[in-house]
Design an enzyme around this catalytic site. Structure first.
Site, mmCIF file in Angstrom:
data_model
loop_
_atom_site.group_PDB
_atom_site.id
_atom_site.type_symbol
_atom_site.label_atom_id
_atom_site.label_comp_id
_atom_site.label_asym_id
_atom_site.label_seq_id
_atom_site.Cartn_x
_atom_site.Cartn_y
_atom_site.Cartn_z
ATOM 1 N N HIS A 149 34.962 43.433 36.635
ATOM 2 C CA HIS A 149 36.339 43.160 37.044
ATOM 3 C C HIS A 149 36.371 42.592 38.466
ATOM 4 C CE1 HIS A 149 40.695 44.132 37.653
ATOM 5 N NE2 HIS A 149 40.281 44.348 38.891
ATOM 6 N N GLU A 150 35.629 43.229 39.369
ATOM 7 C CA GLU A 150 35.608 42.766 40.759
ATOM 8 C C GLU A 150 34.936 41.406 40.887
ATOM 9 O OE1 GLU A 150 37.460 44.188 42.741
ATOM 10 O OE2 GLU A 150 37.774 46.067 41.640
#
EC number: 3.4.24.-
Length: 300
Positions: A149-150
């Site tokens: 996600h990051e």
């Protein structure tokens, strides 16, 4: 509401500083390019507001990684000291290679709540950091999804896009606040001189605050949108089931107080959003976890 208030105050501080500096320069140096015989020069004002707005946001962007490290106490993993740190670095390296970006710095910050963030001024000079709570409470598959996600935020260029949007929005706020201030000064208070009166400066500052609050809703809308996009990237890199499981694991736990600094919560994977809708929803940096999970379940 405390998180929302601090975010708005930070942005409004930029606008108020601009108002004060602009007022002082106008009084001391005249700023003939902005005020002339016909009153306010809208073209000169627009250029000045755009420069101030964008430059201020770019400065914040360039300092973002340094500020994130200082505010969260993030310790960058230069040389992995154990198997967990080695796994984190290797996972980030694999994911970064998969999306074609430079290897980000990888760090850990002390926070009992599971959380993570990414920041940095470009795709090849970023920082990805995870909390100690995330490492200790999540499964390896869930941590993998959070990292993905990051990495999605970095690959999507979310940091610079958010800074540019904030800069442009600030420019519009500054411009229209002064147009309204000029109207009040000349029409309501009948100031016919070539120089702005006190009413102009007072009205401009008040409108900076009011318009700044309204404009923040636009920035927060984009912030929520980028969370959906990063979740989608996380599902692509790690798998949809892992991403959904990770989001479920992020649900707030009262037993683990979140010590993430308020200024960093807009950049974190979770900011403890509730599902209920209210006016405050317009100023939230993240969608609710339920909404994010529902969006992932629709992916094929």
């Amino acid at each position: 509401m405390m998180r929302i208030g601090l975010f708005l105050l930070t942005n409004l501080a930029v606008l108020i500083v601009f108002s004060i500096v602009f007022a002082v320069l106008s009084r001391v140096f005249g700023l003939s390019g902005v005020f002339g015989a016909g009153g306010l020069n809208y073209t000169s004002l627009a250029v000045m507001c755009l420069v101030w707005g964008v430059v201020g946001s770019m400065i914040s962007l360039f300092l973002s990684k340094w500020m994130a490290k200082k505010s969260t106490g993030t310790v960058v993993i230069d040389v992995p000291k154990n198997g967990t740190e080695q796994w984190l670095v290797d996972m980030v390296a694999r994911q970064a290679k998969a999306v074609g970006i430079g290897m980000p710095e990888v760090g850990i910050f002390d926070n009992p709540q599971p959380n993570a963030f990414a920041t940095g001024w470009n795709k090849n000079n970023a920082l990805v950091a995870v909390s100690t709570g995330l490492i200790h409470t999540m499964t390896p598959d869930e941590v993998e999804a959070v990292l993905a996600h990051e990495i999605g935020h970095v690959a999507n260029g979310d940091m610079i896009t958010l800074a540019l949007i904030q800069g442009v929005v600030n420019a519009f706020v500054m411009f229209f606040a002064r147009v309204i201030g000029n109207f009040v000064d000349r029409v309501v208070f009948k100031n016919e001189s070539n120089s702005p009166g006190v009413a102009y400066y007072v009205t401009s500052i008040v409108m900076d605050i009011l318009l700044g609050i309204l404009a923040s809703a636009i920035v927060m809308w984009f912030s929520r949108l980028r969370e959906y996009r990063a979740d989608e990237m996380g599902a692509k890199l790690a798998g949809r089931d892992k991403m959904i499981s990770a989001l479920n694991a992020l649900r707030p736990a009262e037993a683990r107080p979140d010590t993430m600094p308020e200024a960093m919560k807009a950049f974190a994977i979770s900011s403890g959003q509730s599902q209920s809708f209210s006016i405050a929803h317009l100023f939230r940096s993240h969608p609710s976890l339920d909404d994010r999970i529902a969006a992932l379940q629709k992916l094929h």
